[in-house]
Design a protein around this motif. Structure first.
Motif, PDB file in Angstrom:
ATOM      1  N   ASP A  60       8.316   8.594  -9.170  1.00 40.92           N
ATOM      2  CA  ASP A  60       9.543   7.898  -8.776  1.00 40.92           C
ATOM      3  C   ASP A  60      10.058   7.168 -10.010  1.00 40.92           C
ATOM      4  OD1 ASP A  60       9.227   8.778  -6.194  1.00 40.92           O
ATOM      5  OD2 ASP A  60       8.203   6.975  -5.507  1.00 40.92           O
ATOM      6  N   LYS A  61      11.027   7.784 -10.680  1.00 42.28           N
ATOM      7  CA  LYS A  61      11.485   7.216 -11.953  1.00 42.28           C
ATOM      8  C   LYS A  61      13.000   7.193 -12.097  1.00 42.28           C
ATOM      9  CE  LYS A  61      10.785  11.644 -14.362  1.00 42.28           C
ATOM     10  NZ  LYS A  61      10.129  12.311 -15.516  1.00 42.28           N
ATOM     11  N   ASP A  62      13.725   7.274 -10.978  1.00 45.03           N
ATOM     12  CA  ASP A  62      15.181   7.175 -11.035  1.00 45.03           C
ATOM     13  C   ASP A  62      15.658   5.734 -10.914  1.00 45.03           C
ATOM     14  OD1 ASP A  62      15.568   9.963 -11.239  1.00 45.03           O
ATOM     15  OD2 ASP A  62      15.234  10.170  -9.083  1.00 45.03           O
ATOM     16  N   GLU A  63      14.711   4.801 -10.761  1.00 44.72           N
ATOM     17  CA  GLU A  63      15.057   3.391 -10.647  1.00 44.72           C
ATOM     18  C   GLU A  63      15.184   2.758 -12.036  1.00 44.72           C
ATOM     19  OE1 GLU A  63      13.362   5.340  -7.543  1.00 44.72           O
ATOM     20  OE2 GLU A  63      12.113   4.674  -9.225  1.00 44.72           O
ATOM     21  N   LEU A  64      15.933   1.674 -12.110  1.00 44.28           N
ATOM     22  CA  LEU A  64      16.061   0.942 -13.370  1.00 44.28           C
ATOM     23  C   LEU A  64      14.991  -0.129 -13.509  1.00 44.28           C
ATOM     24  CD1 LEU A  64      19.946   0.481 -13.544  1.00 44.28           C
ATOM     25  CD2 LEU A  64      18.535   2.246 -14.629  1.00 44.28           C
ATOM     26  N   ASP A  65      14.370  -0.516 -12.393  1.00 39.89           N
ATOM     27  CA  ASP A  65      13.389  -1.598 -12.389  1.00 39.89           C
ATOM     28  C   ASP A  65      12.021  -1.044 -12.043  1.00 39.89           C
ATOM     29  OD1 ASP A  65      11.952  -3.910 -12.216  1.00 39.89           O
ATOM     30  OD2 ASP A  65      13.088  -4.781 -10.552  1.00 39.89           O
ATOM     31  N   PHE A  66      11.179  -0.823 -13.065  1.00 37.34           N
ATOM     32  CA  PHE A  66       9.822  -0.348 -12.821  1.00 37.34           C
ATOM     33  C   PHE A  66       8.848  -1.493 -12.585  1.00 37.34           C
ATOM     34  CE2 PHE A  66      10.676   3.715 -15.472  1.00 37.34           C
ATOM     35  CZ  PHE A  66      11.316   4.293 -14.381  1.00 37.34           C
ATOM     36  N   ASN A  67       9.334  -2.738 -12.618  1.00 34.64           N
ATOM     37  CA  ASN A  67       8.469  -3.876 -12.340  1.00 34.64           C
ATOM     38  C   ASN A  67       8.206  -4.027 -10.853  1.00 34.64           C
ATOM     39  OD1 ASN A  67       8.135  -4.853 -15.041  1.00 34.64           O
ATOM     40  ND2 ASN A  67      10.252  -5.581 -14.968  1.00 34.64           N
TER      41      ASN A  67
ATOM     42  N   ARG B 126      12.379   0.994  -2.144  1.00 35.33           N
ATOM     43  CA  ARG B 126      12.470   0.886  -3.588  1.00 35.33           C
ATOM     44  C   ARG B 126      13.458  -0.204  -3.990  1.00 35.33           C
ATOM     45  NH1 ARG B 126      13.044   7.359  -5.099  1.00 35.33           N
ATOM     46  NH2 ARG B 126      11.195   8.031  -3.948  1.00 35.33           N
ATOM     47  N   LYS B 127      13.213  -0.790  -5.131  1.00 34.11           N
ATOM     48  CA  LYS B 127      14.186  -1.686  -5.780  1.00 34.11           C
ATOM     49  C   LYS B 127      14.737  -0.904  -6.967  1.00 34.11           C
ATOM     50  CE  LYS B 127      14.720  -6.405  -7.502  1.00 34.11           C
ATOM     51  NZ  LYS B 127      15.463  -6.097  -8.728  1.00 34.11           N
ATOM     52  N   THR B 128      16.014  -0.589  -6.894  1.00 31.73           N
ATOM     53  CA  THR B 128      16.578   0.356  -7.849  1.00 31.73           C
ATOM     54  C   THR B 128      17.078  -0.292  -9.129  1.00 31.73           C
ATOM     55  OG1 THR B 128      18.831   0.254  -6.907  1.00 31.73           O
ATOM     56  CG2 THR B 128      17.272   1.835  -5.938  1.00 31.73           C
TER      57      THR B 128
ATOM     58  N   VAL C 179       1.370   2.607   2.171  1.00 29.98           N
ATOM     59  CA  VAL C 179       0.859   2.682   0.800  1.00 29.98           C
ATOM     60  C   VAL C 179       1.826   1.937  -0.104  1.00 29.98           C
ATOM     61  CG1 VAL C 179       0.144   4.174  -1.095  1.00 29.98           C
ATOM     62  CG2 VAL C 179      -0.177   4.931   1.264  1.00 29.98           C
ATOM     63  N   ALA C 180       1.303   1.069  -0.955  1.00 33.76           N
ATOM     64  CA  ALA C 180       2.114   0.347  -1.928  1.00 33.76           C
ATOM     65  C   ALA C 180       1.497   0.555  -3.310  1.00 33.76           C
ATOM     66  CB  ALA C 180       2.169  -1.146  -1.593  1.00 33.76           C
ATOM     67  N   TRP C 181       2.348   0.898  -4.275  1.00 26.87           N
ATOM     68  CA  TRP C 181       1.825   1.064  -5.634  1.00 26.87           C
ATOM     69  C   TRP C 181       2.846   0.550  -6.651  1.00 26.87           C
ATOM     70  CZ3 TRP C 181       3.426   5.111  -2.581  1.00 26.87           C
ATOM     71  CH2 TRP C 181       4.402   5.970  -3.082  1.00 26.87           C
ATOM     72  N   GLY C 182       2.302  -0.079  -7.701  1.00 30.11           N
ATOM     73  CA  GLY C 182       3.132  -0.645  -8.752  1.00 30.11           C
ATOM     74  C   GLY C 182       2.267  -1.003  -9.940  1.00 30.11           C
ATOM     75  N   GLY C 183       2.784  -1.852 -10.812  1.00 28.47           N
ATOM     76  CA  GLY C 183       2.019  -2.240 -11.986  1.00 28.47           C
ATOM     77  C   GLY C 183       1.587  -1.033 -12.789  1.00 28.47           C
ATOM     78  N   PRO C 184       0.279  -0.909 -13.116  1.00 29.28           N
ATOM     79  CA  PRO C 184      -0.189   0.222 -13.923  1.00 29.28           C
ATOM     80  C   PRO C 184      -0.083   1.565 -13.208  1.00 29.28           C
ATOM     81  CG  PRO C 184      -2.039  -1.088 -13.141  1.00 29.28           C
ATOM     82  CD  PRO C 184      -0.797  -1.862 -12.817  1.00 29.28           C
TER      83      PRO C 184
END
Length: 215
Positions: free
Chosen positions: A135-142, A212-214, A178-183
């Protein structure tokens, strides 16, 4: 496939998939009626459709969106758009029960103050699948990704930051989150073809809510 239960009483337990990635077993089940009612209301305004990839492939998963923007795909590429291309109207607003569930699940997984502005709603019929992707179409990967499973069980694939990394398989059942973020924010993931079955509330389908937060 990883087992989500311990001991003779078969109590569901949370599972860490990787650093920054957590499976919250049954987390959404207490809200099942409200979530299904909200999905039905959204679909009345923005019906499910099968999108086409830039390469011309028709996705086996049908989808729609709610929130400030929705995710769309066509011959021009993948993107977020505030307007539903089929109706030329804004996407339905995100229901409060959606946003609250996503925020609470993210917080339990270690990501506080998650405020999604998009929810992708995917419908899997038997045989439908989702290939490994990021999932990489977002501007905020944080911000994390939060994914809610409703209906038929599915096998979720979760890998590493490279497509060639080994994937683990997890059985997701009705109400699992399922939630995933950070590393793990850009970890490759997917869903294996959905087996035949009949869920008592949703019939022969699986509904997946992806928050998602885009930006």
């Amino acid at each position: 496939m990883r087992d989500l239960f311990d001991g003779d009483v078969m109590e569901p337990r949370d599972v860490q998939l990787a650093p920054g990635a957590m499976l919250l077993a049954g987390f959404a089940r207490p809200l099942e009626a409200s979530l299904i009612e909200a999905v039905n209301a959204i679909v009345e305004r923005a019906p499910f459709r099968h999108l086409v990839t830039p390469g011309g492939h028709r996705m086996s998963v049908a989808m729609t969106n709610c929130g400030r923007v929705g995710w769309v795909s066509d011959h021009t590429g993948y993107r977020y758009d505030a307007i539903d291309p089929e109706s030329s109207h804004p996407w339905p607003q995100m229901p409060a029960v959606f946003a609250d569930l996503a925020a609470r699940a993210a917080a339990k997984a270690g990501f506080v103050d998650f405020r999604p502005d998009a929810c992708l709603i995917n419908r899997y019929k038997p045989g439908a699948k989702l290939s490994l992707h990021q999932d990489k179409d977002e501007l905020d990967f944080n911000a994390p990704i939060v994914s809610v499973s409703l209906g038929l069980p599915a096998t979720f694939l979760f890998g590493g930051l490279n497509r060639s990394d080994k994937t683990a398989r997890y059985r997701l059942t009705h109400g699992d989150v399922v939630a995933w973020g950070g590393p793990s924010r850009l970890a490759y993931h997917g869903v294996m073809p959905l087996p035949d079955g009949e869920h008592p509330l949703l019939g022969a389908q699986r509904i997946n809510l992806t928050f998602r937060k885009t930006r």
